[in-house]
Design a protein around this motif. Structure first.
Motif, short mmCIF file in Angstrom:
data_model
loop_
_atom_site.label_atom_id
_atom_site.label_comp_id
_atom_site.label_asym_id
_atom_site.label_seq_id
_atom_site.Cartn_x
_atom_site.Cartn_y
_atom_site.Cartn_z
N THR A 156 0.83 -1.20 0.00
CA THR A 156 0.00 0.00 0.00
C THR A 156 0.87 1.26 0.00
O THR A 156 0.57 2.24 -0.69
N SER A 157 1.96 1.23 0.77
CA SER A 157 2.88 2.37 0.81
C SER A 157 3.47 2.63 -0.56
O SER A 157 3.59 3.78 -1.01
N MET A 158 3.86 1.56 -1.27
CA MET A 158 4.47 1.72 -2.59
C MET A 158 3.46 2.19 -3.63
O MET A 158 3.76 3.04 -4.48
N ILE A 159 2.24 1.64 -3.56
CA ILE A 159 1.18 2.08 -4.48
C ILE A 159 0.85 3.56 -4.23
O ILE A 159 0.68 4.34 -5.18
N SER A 160 0.80 3.95 -2.96
CA SER A 160 0.54 5.36 -2.62
C SER A 160 1.66 6.26 -3.12
O SER A 160 1.41 7.39 -3.57
N ALA A 161 2.90 5.76 -3.04
CA ALA A 161 4.04 6.53 -3.54
C ALA A 161 3.91 6.78 -5.04
O ALA A 161 4.20 7.88 -5.53
N CYS A 162 3.46 5.75 -5.78
CA CYS A 162 3.28 5.90 -7.23
C CYS A 162 2.18 6.92 -7.53
O CYS A 162 2.32 7.77 -8.42
N VAL A 163 1.08 6.86 -6.79
CA VAL A 163 -0.03 7.80 -7.01
C VAL A 163 0.40 9.22 -6.68
O VAL A 163 0.09 10.17 -7.42
N LEU A 164 1.14 9.38 -5.58
CA LEU A 164 1.61 10.71 -5.16
C LEU A 164 2.50 11.34 -6.23
O LEU A 164 2.45 12.55 -6.45
N ASN A 165 3.29 10.50 -6.89
CA ASN A 165 4.22 11.01 -7.91
C ASN A 165 3.67 10.85 -9.33
O ASN A 165 4.42 10.94 -10.31
N GLU A 166 2.36 10.59 -9.42
CA GLU A 166 1.64 10.53 -10.70
C GLU A 166 2.13 9.43 -11.62
O GLU A 166 2.07 9.55 -12.85
N HIS A 167 2.58 8.32 -11.06
CA HIS A 167 2.92 7.13 -11.83
C HIS A 167 1.73 6.15 -11.70
O HIS A 167 1.82 5.11 -11.06
N PHE A 168 0.63 6.51 -12.33
CA PHE A 168 -0.61 5.78 -12.11
C PHE A 168 -0.59 4.38 -12.72
O PHE A 168 -1.12 3.44 -12.15
N GLU A 169 0.03 4.26 -13.90
CA GLU A 169 0.11 2.93 -14.52
C GLU A 169 0.94 1.98 -13.66
O GLU A 169 0.59 0.80 -13.51
N ARG A 170 2.03 2.48 -13.09
CA ARG A 170 2.88 1.64 -12.24
C ARG A 170 2.11 1.22 -10.98
O ARG A 170 2.31 0.12 -10.47
N ALA A 171 1.24 2.10 -10.50
CA ALA A 171 0.44 1.76 -9.32
C ALA A 171 -0.48 0.58 -9.64
O ALA A 171 -0.60 -0.36 -8.83
N LEU A 172 -1.11 0.60 -10.81
CA LEU A 172 -1.99 -0.50 -11.19
C LEU A 172 -1.20 -1.79 -11.45
O LEU A 172 -1.68 -2.89 -11.13
N CYS A 173 0.00 -1.66 -12.00
CA CYS A 173 0.85 -2.84 -12.20
C CYS A 173 1.21 -3.49 -10.87
O CYS A 173 1.21 -4.72 -10.74
N LEU A 174 1.51 -2.66 -9.89
CA LEU A 174 1.82 -3.19 -8.55
C LEU A 174 0.61 -3.90 -7.95
O LEU A 174 0.74 -4.95 -7.31
N GLY A 213 -1.21 -13.62 -4.45
CA GLY A 213 -2.20 -14.12 -3.49
C GLY A 213 -2.32 -13.29 -2.23
O GLY A 213 -2.87 -13.75 -1.23
N ILE A 214 -1.81 -12.06 -2.25
CA ILE A 214 -1.90 -11.17 -1.08
C ILE A 214 -3.24 -10.44 -1.13
O ILE A 214 -3.61 -9.86 -2.15
N LYS A 215 -3.97 -10.47 -0.04
CA LYS A 215 -5.31 -9.87 0.01
C LYS A 215 -5.21 -8.38 0.33
O LYS A 215 -4.71 -8.01 1.40
N PRO A 216 -5.69 -7.50 -0.55
CA PRO A 216 -5.64 -6.06 -0.27
C PRO A 216 -6.66 -5.67 0.79
O PRO A 216 -7.67 -6.36 0.98
N ASP A 217 -6.40 -4.57 1.48
CA ASP A 217 -7.36 -4.06 2.45
C ASP A 217 -8.02 -2.80 1.91
O ASP A 217 -7.79 -2.41 0.76
N GLN A 218 -8.84 -2.15 2.73
CA GLN A 218 -9.60 -1.00 2.25
C GLN A 218 -8.71 0.17 1.87
O GLN A 218 -9.04 0.95 0.96
N PHE A 219 -7.54 0.30 2.52
CA PHE A 219 -6.64 1.42 2.21
C PHE A 219 -5.95 1.19 0.86
O PHE A 219 -5.73 2.14 0.10
N THR A 220 -5.62 -0.06 0.57
CA THR A 220 -5.04 -0.38 -0.73
C THR A 220 -6.03 -0.07 -1.84
O THR A 220 -5.69 0.58 -2.85
N ILE A 221 -7.27 -0.52 -1.67
CA ILE A 221 -8.31 -0.29 -2.68
C ILE A 221 -8.56 1.20 -2.86
O ILE A 221 -8.71 1.70 -3.99
N SER A 222 -8.59 1.93 -1.76
CA SER A 222 -8.81 3.37 -1.83
C SER A 222 -7.72 4.06 -2.65
O SER A 222 -8.01 4.94 -3.48
N THR A 223 -6.47 3.63 -2.46
CA THR A 223 -5.35 4.21 -3.20
C THR A 223 -5.43 3.84 -4.68
O THR A 223 -5.17 4.66 -5.56
#
Length: 495
Positions: free
Chosen positions: A337-355, A363-373
């Motif tokens: 979630t921290s890494m996905i948020s880092a991508c969103v903050l720096n406008e690397h949106f495609e990389r966020a979706l790839c992550l 097989g890692i289950k995301p939580d509500q904060f991951t989905i929100s990001t």
């Protein structure tokens, strides 16, 4: 000896070869199983001991009750309780305390009080166990009454009991009177200079915003430890969002003072200091701390790694965040979630979706904060199909019940211009907060539905939800787009 060394396999082999076993032998093995959470084996040993006619003593019953409590098995605990009564040992304070502890761990506070009230004999441990039981279930008012009752009964509070109670009361967010009352007890019984009780008192204030009190307690504690330093540094970092920069710099000064005393920082302290560096944008200092983390070989810790990812993303150095991310084991969702948020903050949106796709593949289950990001990334990309896929995934995963996901989904559909989908999400969100109302009002304002936005604002006020600055900004924007000068003046006057 083997039991205390953790080698229960050898201990069991020796036990099986013994031609004669007394109650001490059985107690030793049961205690060993109980200590390492082998609850079934501990209770099995208890049953076998009774079957071979071993005369079990109070330690036998205490080990069994401890095992039941650690496992949360109140049903078996009641059976052992009945055997305690039948054995004639129920009147002893030793087993009364074990029963209180067992029922407390099982969350049966009514049974705790029943055992206490019907006990023939009580000691200091009994009272402290009762107090701890109410602390565990989070009833600060009852804790206060029991403390007064203990004082009137002349019962003495010991170091470990009072320290544990104070530490547990750190989680009582809205109980300032209880905290001050406990601190008063600490001082009156002369334990304010005790390292264990003093650390707990300091931590209690630091976790609940009482930094001035925490600093005073900190200055009074002799021979402060790493734990005490960490609690105060974490307190400064935690309040950094509302306090001035000078307060946040105190966290770094404390860290420097600790290093001068040649104390070894823990991984939790490094995490708190990195958070402080991020809040005050002390990026140069953050890099120096990163170097110290590498020398301590803590860069693969997920707590520290997550803080480093956030630090470098705030600096705009997304590749630095990825280096920290790849150096971390990535087993827990908060690192992703921290890494996905880092991508969103720096406008690397495609990389966020790839992550996001990568973590699903592992097989890692995301939580509500991951989905929100992830929804934030989708809204910035503006691709309806991907947004709908994320929406479907959220529903199937059962995460749509969380308010954070609902709020992000409202914003996502608002960015896409789909006001009807935003309204449906708002209506289906179970627990609405001020962010939910602000998001739906902003959605109507951006799409030129000024009258509807003002109507939602008035309904929000009827629901007794206190608006924030972003709420008023959305309403004023709606009034501006709709040419509603009088309504805009009225909402501004309310602000």
């Amino acid at each position: 000896m083997y039991r205390k060394c953790g080698d229960l396999s050898t201990a069991n082999q020796l036990f099986d070869k013994m031609p004669v076993r007394d109650v001490v032998t059985w107690n030793s093995l049961m205690a060993g199983h109980s200590e390492v959470a082998y609850v079934d084996k501990a209770l099995d040993g208890f049953a076998k001991g009774r079957k071979v006619k071993i005369k079990l003593d109070r330690f036998s019953y205490a080990s069994s009750l401890s095992a039941c409590g650690d496992h949360g098995d109140v049903k078996k605990g009641r059976i052992v309780h009945g055997l305690v009564v039948v054995s004639g040992l129920a009147h002893r304070p030793f087993l009364t305390n074990s029963l209180i502890d067992m029922y407390s761990k099982c969350g049966r506070i009514d049974d705790v009080r029943l055992v206490f009230d019907h006990a023939e004999e009580l000691d200091e441990v009994s009272w402290n166990s009762l107090l701890s039981a109410y602390v565990r279930v989070g009833w600060p008012e009852v804790v206060t009454n029991i403390l007064v009752w203990m004082h009137r009964s002349g019962v003495r509070l010991n170091t470990f009991a009072l320290g544990s109670i104070v530490k547990a009361c750190s989680g009582f967010n809205d109980s300032e009177e209880v905290r001050k009352m406990l601190h008063g007890c600490v001082v009156k019984v002369g334990l304010d200079l005790d390292i264990f009780v003093g650390s707990a008192t300091h931590d209690m204030y630091a976790k609940n915003g009482g930094l001035e009190e925490a600093i005073k307690v900190f200055e009074c504690i002799p021979n402060t430890s790493v734990v005490v330093f960490n609690a105060l540094i974490a307190g400064f970092s935690r309040l950094g969002t509302k306090q001035c920069s000078a307060v946040r710099f105190d966290a770094l000064r404390l860290f420097s003072e600790m290093l001068r005393r040649q104390m070894r920082p823990s991984k939790f302290m490094f995490k708190s200091v990195l958070e402080a560096c991020n809040l005050i944008k002390a990026f140069k200092c953050g890099k120096q701390i990163h170097a110290r983390i590498i020398t301590r070989d803590l860069q693969d810790d997920e707590f520290v790694g997550s803080a480093l990812i956030t630090l470098y993303s705030s600096m705009g150095q997304i590749e630095g965040s990825f280096r920290c991310f790849h150096a971390t084991p990535k087993q827990d969702i908060f690192t992703w979630t921290s890494m996905i948020s880092a991508c969103v903050l720096n406008e690397h949106f495609e990389r966020a979706l790839c992550l996001f796709n990568e973590l699903l593949g592992l097989g890692i289950k995301p939580d509500q904060f991951t989905i929100s990001t992830v929804m934030s990334a989708c809204s910035n990309l503006g691709i309806l199909r991907i947004c709908e896929q994320i929406h479907c995934f959220t529903t199937k995963a059962g995460l749509d019940q969380f308010t954070a996901c609902g709020n992000s989904q409202i914003n996502m559909y608002s960015e896409l211009g789909d006001i009807n989908a935003a309204i449906r999400t708002f209506q289906n969100t179970g627990s609405l907060d001020v962010v939910s109302w602000s998001a739906i009002i902003s959605s109507h304002a951006l799409l030129g539905c000024a009258i509807d936005a003002i109507g939602l604002f008035e309904k929000m006020m009827e629901c007794k939800v206190t608006p924030k600055d972003v709420t008023f900004l959305a309403v004023l924007t709606a009034c501006s787009h709709g040419g509603l000068v009088d309504e805009g003046f009225r909402s501004n006057f309310s602000f």
